[in-house]
Design an enzyme around this catalytic site. Structure first.
Site, PDB file in Angstrom:
ATOM      1  N   ARG A  46       0.858  -1.193   0.000  1.00  0.00           N
ATOM      2  CA  ARG A  46       0.000   0.000   0.000  1.00  0.00           C
ATOM      3  C   ARG A  46       0.892   1.239   0.000  1.00  0.00           C
ATOM      4  NH1 ARG A  46      -1.441   1.671   4.648  1.00  0.00           N
ATOM      5  NH2 ARG A  46      -2.207  -0.326   5.417  1.00  0.00           N
ATOM      6  N   TYR A  98     -16.862  16.559 -15.322  1.00  0.00           N
ATOM      7  CA  TYR A  98     -17.100  15.118 -15.497  1.00  0.00           C
ATOM      8  C   TYR A  98     -18.116  14.664 -14.439  1.00  0.00           C
ATOM      9  CZ  TYR A  98     -16.261  10.114 -15.306  1.00  0.00           C
ATOM     10  OH  TYR A  98     -16.424   8.751 -15.286  1.00  0.00           O
ATOM     11  N   ASP A 170      -7.613  18.752 -14.336  1.00  0.00           N
ATOM     12  CA  ASP A 170      -7.894  17.393 -14.802  1.00  0.00           C
ATOM     13  C   ASP A 170      -7.492  17.355 -16.278  1.00  0.00           C
ATOM     14  OD1 ASP A 170      -9.058  15.101 -15.904  1.00  0.00           O
ATOM     15  OD2 ASP A 170     -10.834  15.196 -14.627  1.00  0.00           O
ATOM     16  N   LYS A 195      -8.180   6.318 -19.306  1.00  0.00           N
ATOM     17  CA  LYS A 195      -8.491   6.817 -20.639  1.00  0.00           C
ATOM     18  C   LYS A 195      -7.230   6.785 -21.514  1.00  0.00           C
ATOM     19  CE  LYS A 195     -12.341   7.394 -18.433  1.00  0.00           C
ATOM     20  NZ  LYS A 195     -12.722   8.614 -17.783  1.00  0.00           N
TER      21      LYS A 195
HETATM   22  C1  PLP Z   1     -13.203   9.070 -16.506  1.00  0.00           C
HETATM   23  C2  PLP Z   1     -12.899  10.426 -15.988  1.00  0.00           C
HETATM   24  C3  PLP Z   1     -12.718  10.659 -14.610  1.00  0.00           C
HETATM   25  C4  PLP Z   1     -12.881   9.558 -13.585  1.00  0.00           C
HETATM   26  O1  PLP Z   1     -11.910   8.574 -13.692  1.00  0.00           O
HETATM   27  P1  PLP Z   1     -12.136   7.001 -13.359  1.00  0.00           P
HETATM   28  O2  PLP Z   1     -10.849   6.411 -13.758  1.00  0.00           O
HETATM   29  O3  PLP Z   1     -13.313   6.556 -14.169  1.00  0.00           O
HETATM   30  O4  PLP Z   1     -12.407   6.934 -11.887  1.00  0.00           O
HETATM   31  C5  PLP Z   1     -12.392  11.943 -14.210  1.00  0.00           C
HETATM   32  N1  PLP Z   1     -12.280  12.954 -15.098  1.00  0.00           N
HETATM   33  C6  PLP Z   1     -12.469  12.772 -16.422  1.00  0.00           C
HETATM   34  C7  PLP Z   1     -12.327  13.927 -17.347  1.00  0.00           C
HETATM   35  C8  PLP Z   1     -12.791  11.512 -16.908  1.00  0.00           C
HETATM   36  O5  PLP Z   1     -12.989  11.338 -18.226  1.00  0.00           O
END
Ligand code: PLP
Length: 381
Positions: A46, A98, A170, A195
């Site tokens: 962890r 998001y 982000d 992603k």
């Molecule tokens: C998918 C996404 C998230 C969340 O991420 P997870 O890996 O699904 O928890 C946050 N911000 C954006 C822009 C996203 O596309």
């Protein structure tokens, strides 16, 4: 080192014991100690795992940061950032955030006394208006989802500097190939590595990257104390994904451009949302802070009929109808009934999420196959 070299070598070293070129998947929870407290830098997975360390060093390198942290999901990474705050603190964020981030802020962290202001950040005056003595953090997404609005990150950095706020970006949609928020003055970059960084739709993961040692130490403490870490196998997969990020993003951007232009000239298409168009309201900012426009775009249908959008989505064959984005394969989505279904119709329509809006994550397949697929499906409406 240039970016295209960093994605492959940044922060990496060959395995010291065997020379393995890729870091082994250290599938272990614990590490032998020769005497209590006498260990080789790892005590418990962890707290730290060598495969995760390799990934975290790579993440820091590609975002031009000094420290990277990997989490079990993008939302786990966001959760860790919010735990820097205290009850009574206030956060200003983009209004077309998001959906999962919105839900985390609005249902979980609001309950613990943190106040969120959702504002249209493409006009930065709206940010300045929402600042008060309790404001501690700016949460910015650019480009936004699914409307592809662009926020001026340099201006956000100026506002943060003047008001002593933490600027978090982000960077999931743009990736460091197209945009480097730390270079533009952000304090912290966040990714859903699920992603583009992972890039192959086979892993869920989150990441944070910072420059400042003190901030990194606070986040490492939270990462270990809250424990939402990713496993060694997932760390390996994302590290492998990152090694082709530059070539994938180049193709995503080329295909995105081709499809945006194809749709713009299609008689059955209403509006196309893609920051590369000169008439996109924030095109100049996009051009100044991004090196390309990526593979994400949205479009509406003429007449704005819900049933028409459904028909197009049901009949796409190369594009897969699915949540998520950023993988090598093209995906389609219907924000009004999928990602944004929980937002009341009137509210979502205010931000542009109308019934016929379709979002595409353009993959790296052959451009003509993708266009033919859209052509065939659009014939049916
Ligand atoms: C998918 C996404 C998230 C969340 O991420 P997870 O890996 O699904 O928890 C946050 N911000 C954006 C822009 C996203 O596309």
């Amino acid at each position: 080192m240039k970016f295209n070299t960093k994605v492959i070598h940044g922060g990496q070293q060959h395995d010291p014991s065997t020379g393995a070129v890729m870091p082994p998947i250290y599938q272990t929870s614990t590490y032998a100690q020769s005497s209590p407290g006498d260990h080789k830098g790892y005590e418990y997975s962890r707290t730290g795992n060598p495969t995760r360390t390799a990934l975290e060093n790579g993440l820091a390198s590609i975002e031009n940061g000094n420290f990277g942290l990997a989490f079990a999901s993008g939302l786990a990474a966001i959760d860790a950032v919010m735990k820097l705050l205290q009850p009574g603190d206030e956060v200003i964020c983009t209004n077309d955030l998001y959906g999962g981030t919105f839900r985390l802020f609005n249902t979980i962290f609001q309950k613990f006394g943190i106040k969120f202001h959702f504002v249209g950040m493409d006009n930065t005056v709206n940010i300045e208006k929402a600042i008060n003595n309790n404001t501690k953090l700016l949460w910015v997404e650019s480009p936004t989802n699914p409307m592809l609005n662009i926020i001026d990150l340099k201006k956000c950095a100026e506002i943060s500097e003047q008001n002593n706020l933490l600027l978090v970006v982000d960077n999931t949609f743009a990736t460091p190939y197209l945009q480097k928020p730390l270079d533009l003055g952000a304090d912290l970059v966040m990714h859903s590595a699920t992603k583009y960084l992972g890039g192959h739709s086979d892993v869920v993961m989150g990441a944070l990257i910072v420059k400042d040692k003190e901030l990194a130490d606070k986040l490492y403490f939270i990462q270990n104390a809250s424990g939402a870490v990713c496993g060694p196998m997932d760390s390996f997969l994302v590290l492998r994904g990152i090694k082709t990020l530059h070539v994938r993003m180049q193709r995503h951007s080329e295909n995105g451009r081709a499809i945006a232009h194809y749709l713009k000239n299609h008689p059955k298409v209403g509006k196309v949302y893609w920051p590369g168009f000169e008439d996109h309201p924030n095109h100049d900012i996009a051009k100044s802070q991004m090196s390309g426009f990526g593979g994400m775009l949205s479009f509406s249908l003429r007449g704005n009929k819900y049933e028409d959008a459904i028909k197009v989505l049901e009949n796409l064959k190369v594009f897969t109808l699915a949540e998520s984005l950023g993988g090598v394969e093209s995906l389609s989505g219907h924000p009004a009934s999928m990602t944004h279904a929980s937002i009341p119709k009137e509210e979502r329509e205010k931000t542009g999420v109308i019934d016929s809006l379709i979002r595409l994550s353009v993959g790296i397949e052959d451009e003509n196959d993708l266009i033919t697929d859209l052509e065939e499906a659009l014939k049916l409406v």
